[in-house]
Design a protein around this motif. Structure first.
Motif, short mmCIF file in Angstrom:
data_model
loop_
_atom_site.label_atom_id
_atom_site.label_comp_id
_atom_site.label_asym_id
_atom_site.label_seq_id
_atom_site.Cartn_x
_atom_site.Cartn_y
_atom_site.Cartn_z
N PRO E 66 0.82 -1.21 0.00
CA PRO E 66 0.00 0.00 0.00
C PRO E 66 0.86 1.26 0.00
CG PRO E 66 -0.75 -1.49 1.72
CD PRO E 66 0.50 -2.09 1.14
N MET E 128 -10.11 -3.35 -5.60
CA MET E 128 -11.21 -2.44 -5.24
C MET E 128 -12.29 -2.50 -6.32
SD MET E 128 -10.44 -0.12 -2.70
CE MET E 128 -10.34 1.67 -2.54
N TRP E 132 -13.34 -6.53 -3.63
CA TRP E 132 -12.73 -7.58 -2.82
C TRP E 132 -12.77 -7.25 -1.33
CZ3 TRP E 132 -10.77 -12.37 -3.12
CH2 TRP E 132 -9.95 -12.79 -2.09
N PRO E 134 -11.49 -9.40 2.24
CA PRO E 134 -10.85 -10.66 2.64
C PRO E 134 -11.79 -11.58 3.42
CG PRO E 134 -9.88 -8.76 3.79
CD PRO E 134 -10.80 -8.22 2.75
N GLU E 169 -2.64 -6.49 -4.01
CA GLU E 169 -2.98 -7.85 -3.62
C GLU E 169 -2.62 -8.85 -4.71
OE1 GLU E 169 -4.28 -8.42 -0.64
OE2 GLU E 169 -5.03 -6.46 -0.04
N GLN E 175 -5.46 -15.91 -6.51
CA GLN E 175 -6.63 -16.69 -6.06
C GLN E 175 -7.82 -16.55 -7.00
OE1 GLN E 175 -7.91 -16.26 -1.81
NE2 GLN E 175 -6.02 -15.12 -1.62
#
Ligand SMILES: Nc1ncnc2c1ncn2[C@@H]1O[C@H](COP(=O)(O)OP(=O)(O)OP(=O)(O)O)[C@@H](O)[C@H]1O
Ligand SMILES: Nc1ncnc2c1ncn2[C@@H]1O[C@H](COP(=O)(O)OP(=O)(O)OP(=O)(O)O)[C@@H](O)[C@H]1O
Ligand SMILES: Nc1ncnc2c1ncn2[C@@H]1O[C@H](COP(=O)(O)OP(=O)(O)OP(=O)(O)O)[C@@H](O)[C@H]1O
Ligand SMILES: Nc1ncnc2c1ncn2[C@@H]1O[C@H](COP(=O)(O)OP(=O)(O)OP(=O)(O)O)[C@@H](O)[C@H]1O
Ligand SMILES: Nc1ncnc2c1ncn2[C@@H]1O[C@H](COP(=O)(O)OP(=O)(O)OP(=O)(O)O)[C@@H](O)[C@H]1O
Ligand SMILES: Nc1ncnc2c1ncn2[C@@H]1O[C@H](COP(=O)(O)OP(=O)(O)OP(=O)(O)O)[C@@H](O)[C@H]1O
Ligand SMILES: [Mg+2]
Ligand SMILES: [Mg+2]
Ligand SMILES: [Mg+2]
Ligand SMILES: [Mg+2]
Ligand SMILES: [Mg+2]
Ligand SMILES: [Mg+2]
Lengths: 268, 268, 268, 268, 268, 268
Positions: E66, E128, E132, E134, E169, E175
């Motif tokens: 970030p 974003m 998403w 977590p 991410e 994923q």
């Protein structure tokens, strides 16, 4: 303008008091000293809200086992307050409502209450209002959030509001992060001892002294214990059922015993 | 105004009685003493509701294995009550309904019942009404909550209501937190012993005394046990199928044996 | 009014018979004695339904491995019944339907059937109709519940209905609590032995006696076993593919072997 | 009426052939003997469908690692068939479509194909079409069920249809119970050996003999192995990137090595 | 028609360049040699796309912690390309959009880009854009699938497109099966060493040489390590906050230390 | 045009200041030195935003136990800023809003703020705004993503914005990947020591010196510890309740003790 406000809410007032009285058709039997304590506690909160200058909103959670008398006691305290606006919020009046409609109904009740200088709202069976089912678990987050917000919202200046909410599911409210939104809680007990049970039977006038003793000792025999642990509502219904039978105390003992057994197994 | 109310609900009345009679086309065979006990128990609840001054709403859960006769017995008791309003609520009349439409239908039935001084509502196959599927599990929370609320709702003054609800899934009702909303439960048994089975066969008139004995002993041979444990509905259908075969008792024994095996494996 | 009803359903009748015949384009090869037993069993149920006074609704589940011939056999039995109303319900005619539209289609088919004194409905591939996917698992509860209800619903007086439903997923139906709604089940087998395979190859006329033996012994060599275990539909397609190749028995052996291997691994 | 049908589908035909040609802009490089085998296999299926009297629908799954050339090969075989109707179904033309719109598009393509005596449909990237995401996993059951149904649906009389479907996720198709709906499968390989890689580099004309050797030996040095295992598409892109660099073989080696490493780690 | 296309996209062009410049208000500080490498790598891809005959679409993923400067660097490279169409896609312009509206916006941007011979699209903060979170995890599959498809879709003939996408991410993209849709990746680093930090402080002009040293040694003292590991954006904000305090280096050290601690704990 | 902008937002300004003042009706009691530190920290951030040339957006998370005074402190700092635009965003004004309506409301507030040169937005109870429930957990991803985006979005040129957000659930914000979007955090403490509690009691003027000591020592006796750990809001309400009782210190001790016990158990 106090009177103006009073006028405005009058029609609601009458209607709701009747609704509340329907919830205590079985009366309030003082089978234990706790019943008095609860009513006393209620008066304390009513005075706190009534007092000008204090926090203008106070919310109380009444919790206890099924049929222990939560709704009747909340109704009693609401009526006894003598506040110009009293109102019952119940899922019974919302069958077939969407989540949004329930929220709007809730919101409207609070906005109506804000028009009166002093109000009591009884929110009956919170877990039902949020469509709680233990499987999943599932519930209406929309209604839940609205409840949380309304319990914490300051009324307009000069308006004071007391909220009684009933629930069989204290732990559910805790899980939903709802319980700690209440300012105080009142625990409503079951009829727990043989002495308390005898008090209820006496009050019903359906049993001779002998039949009463026979019934109680038969229950102890069947359940193998002197503990009762059944809500006053179930007991009143059991008395009625028994009255249809030729053998009144015998049937009463059987109905009660299976209620006691059911309660126990639901905690095993 | 009793008669006025009666008039009002008349058309509904006729229609529903016919519906209920269609559910007991196989009659009520007294293959065991329990059948009488059940009907007796039903009469008791009917009297309780009929009596002025008692709790104005009473709900009874009939549970038992598939095809054991729950719907037929509930229909029988409803018709025998002689109450001016009797009504069957069944998923069969709601194919293609949305959850909301089901709730509205339920709600309407109850509101119709509140117009009669004395009413019986039979809610058939509760687990079907709430769209229960064991995988997940999934079910309609909307319908479930409506049911819970309606089972606990006081009818208007002077109206009294008795509810019979049937289910194969007592444990499901417990999981759904629905079972404890009922005031009482009635367990409906399977045909369990050879003697009970013989009673049903006799009643059907389809077997000679010898064929009957041959069939029963063949079943014992195939299944390796004298226990039966099959619902009376399955047995009546098996008799019909067997009647198509040249070897009636032989086929009956085979059909019954596989039904018995299926039931056993579903509990393993 | 029998004839009137017949008239009414005529146009549907013709259309559907054609649809059903399209499902058995490969004929019914009697590669095993079981095929006859199945058709015999079907005739028994048809007679049971035809007989006045018997249960007016009967439902049979045909289950078996993919391509074993379930749909063709159900079609055959439906056509052979000679009932005035026969109808196929298949997902193929519902591509792009919403769940609700599927339910309405199902419901309409049953309501159409209730207009004929005697009807057969073939519900093809139940697990597809309910959008079953093993991951999750996911499925349409709406369609599932409609199916359950319709399978148990009594037709109007004087109407009788036989239902054949096919599925590759007996265990899925059990999980969905759907299997026990059927009155009986029929298991449809794969082509399992070399003798049965030879029967099918003979029937196709595509192989000389020698090629046939070569193909079968090659399959045994590749798969290391004399067991076959492949649906008749896959075998008929494999014959066609092989016929495009120069080395017909060789390619047939390879295609069959990989099908056999695939089936085995899906059970490991 | 063959010609009439041909006319009708003509406009679609031209458009789609162009679309398909865009998928093989990098040509078909015969870097391994398998490429020829695949095309040969394709011709076999085309002949099978073309032959009157055979099964009128045949579906083939092409699966292989990302960028291995599945789409290009399916496009090649579709074009080479010379069938009057050929059509590509791809998510690229469905960005922003709802699930229902995708299903309608699919259904329309099949219905268009049924109008031609002989048709090929290429369904590109099945896992993308059903919105597959490994997390959850999630996917569109609506599209999946439509696909399953359409793969098994018989075309109208006299129409024959061949389907090529591509996927990187053979195991996903298996999980979704989709894989066994295909009549056959074709595995598409990566560029696996240094010899195969050299073949591709030669074909590109971007490397001198020496640079080629240097690049390959550097890759082996960096990755510590002679295995390649990268899709031909990635290799063609890597060649292009390298051509921008002053040190062409050096950059090519680096880009390839990281691709090889990425592939390996995704299997660890 | 090159000029025509240019005209057509002109108005978009101006607007978007301004938007992109707003993302690099803090300039590009060359605190490490990697910054130059990244910009160099960017130029390479720009040249590859510019070259006629090469793959007409290229997508690059910029990932890093970030605040490390991903968006600023992507903006810089996009502006420096000098391509006639450059455009930023950011959730900031989609607050309150439904999933479908986001997809339509994405699709429109790509279709606009296809009108220009050479285009750059910067997709900012992919995680974003797909909503998403977590927990669950949850994300918009609709937007994700659209992104996947658009990254792989060939532009019309003669159009070439470069895509820079930023994300904190990388593992999330993996994923989601999104990462491997990119042709290449660029890693953007934190300010990691004391020397790099000093470079940034120098550049800000807010610290005397002494204060700078005091700040850095205090940070080391508090965090117990010489490692920094904080994004350049956080550092620039920390400088600003510190400048409000009387003790500039002291406050800077405290703010930085807590940032360093927060980063470390989020990896523990 | 500074004045023009000021005019434009004037009406909003007045309304919101009043709203904010309602949140600090209990005043700000300086029961601990931390209260001053917090207000000082607030002033620092206000100055940072006010300074031309600095980052035009700064967001601060105030977190602390329930009732610790987060909202009151945020309101205080917002009012003290003297910025021309100050605004409270609270779920209380959004009862019955859909997720989309909440997002639109949020978005509108930010767009209004962008019209003023200097603005403060107080976002009260973030976890409530996103409908957070610990079971599941469930929350509104739509609102969450909007919040994330708005916290990171640059205001138009020449506009500067400070955001205070309150939450009882720091860890929830971390899980939601929301916490690290804030530039800084401020921890708001409970009343933790007997000395701090005494300070609050003194300030209330409801206790004599002796009653105060008696209350405090009784609390220690009941809870078995000198630690307090209760939010100032709960303490102020407890004082009010106690004032209704005859035994003011006794009831205060009991109410406080049960609050302390509840807090402790919720951490066990
Ligand atoms: N001491 C008592 N307290 C409460 N109710 C009493 C008492 N004595 C008699 N009753 C009667 O008992 C019944 C209590 O039923 P009530 O519906 O209030 O119980 P509940 O706890 O709300 O049940 P549920 O768990 O189903 O909501 C009422 O009819 C009431 O009049
Ligand atoms: N003693 C009996 N009790 C109930 N039903 C009987 C009895 N004897 C015969 N029958 C007949 O058996 C059938 C019972 O079927 P019924 O539908 O009531 O069973 P069920 O338990 O409701 O089945 P399901 O589990 O499918 O709902 C009816 O046709 C009824 O007329
Ligand atoms: N003995 C047989 N039984 C059934 N079908 C046969 C038999 N002999 C040949 N066939 C032919 O084999 C094919 C069987 O296919 P069918 O679609 O009925 O199988 P299925 O089990 O329904 O497949 P699926 O599992 O895909 O639904 C038909 O073309 C049928 O004409
Ligand atoms: N032998 C080959 N087989 C297939 N494609 C080849 C071959 N030689 C060269 N190509 C070229 O390589 C590219 C293969 O890309 P293609 O999109 O078909 O791969 P894919 O496996 O479908 O990728 P994805 O997994 O992304 O869907 C095409 O440009 C094609 O023209
Ligand atoms: N070497 C650098 N690389 C990138 N940005 C730099 C550099 N030096 C200074 N900056 C400035 O630092 C800030 C980097 O912020 P940016 O928003 O690009 O970070 P980010 O990684 O995209 O953050 P986020 O993770 O929040 O999306 C910008 O203001 C930029 O002008
Ligand atoms: N030092 C203080 N800090 C904050 N509030 C104080 C302080 N002293 C007294 N108060 C009063 O205490 C009350 C604090 O309540 P407030 O709603 O701000 O708490 P909160 O932490 O936001 O609660 P919640 O967790 O329910 O959101 C207000 O009435 C405020 O005026
Ligand atoms: Mg109650
Ligand atoms: Mg039944
Ligand atoms: Mg079939
Ligand atoms: Mg492809
Ligand atoms: Mg960024
Ligand atoms: Mg607060």
């Amino acid at each position: 303008d106090f009177l103006a406000a009073l006028d405005e809410v009058k029609p609601l007032f009458g209607a709701s008091e009747e609704e509340l009285e329907k919830r205590m058709l079985g009366g309030i039997i003082h089978f234990s000293g706790f019943i008095n304590d609860i009513l006393e506690e209620g008066r304390l909160y009513i005075n706190q809200v009534r007092k000008p200058g204090s926090t203008p909103i106070l919310s109380i959670a009444l919790h206890g086992p099924p049929g222990s008398g939560k709704t009747a006691l909340a109704a009693k305290m609401a009526i006894d307050s003598g506040f110009p606006f009293i109102k019952l919020v119940s899922s019974e009046d919302m069958v077939g409502f969407s989540e949004m409609q329930k929220v709007q109904q809730l919101d409207k009740t609070f906005r109506d209450a804000y028009k009166s200088p002093l109000s009591v709202i009884v929110i009956d069976s919170v877990e039902m209002l949020v469509d709680w089912v233990p499987i999943g678990p599932r519930f209406s987050n929309t209604v839940l959030v609205a409840l949380k917000v309304l319990l914490g919202k300051q009324p307009p200046k000069g308006r004071r509001l007391l909220i009684f909410a009933t629930t069989t599911e204290r732990s559910v409210l805790t899980q939903l992060d709802l319980f700690n939104r209440f300012d105080a809680e009142i625990a409503v007990p079951n009829v727990n001892t043989q002495k308390e049970l005898a008090h209820v039977l006496n009050h019903s006038g359906a049993f001779s002294e002998r039949d009463q003793q026979r019934a109680i000792s038969e229950i102890q025999e069947i359940t193998g214990s002197a503990e009762v642990g059944v809500g006053v509502k179930k007991i009143l219904t059991a008395i009625e059922t028994a009255k249809q039978d030729q053998d009144v105390p015998g049937r009463f003992a059987r109905v009660m015993s299976s209620a006691i057994a059911a309660n126990r197994s639901s905690f095993a």
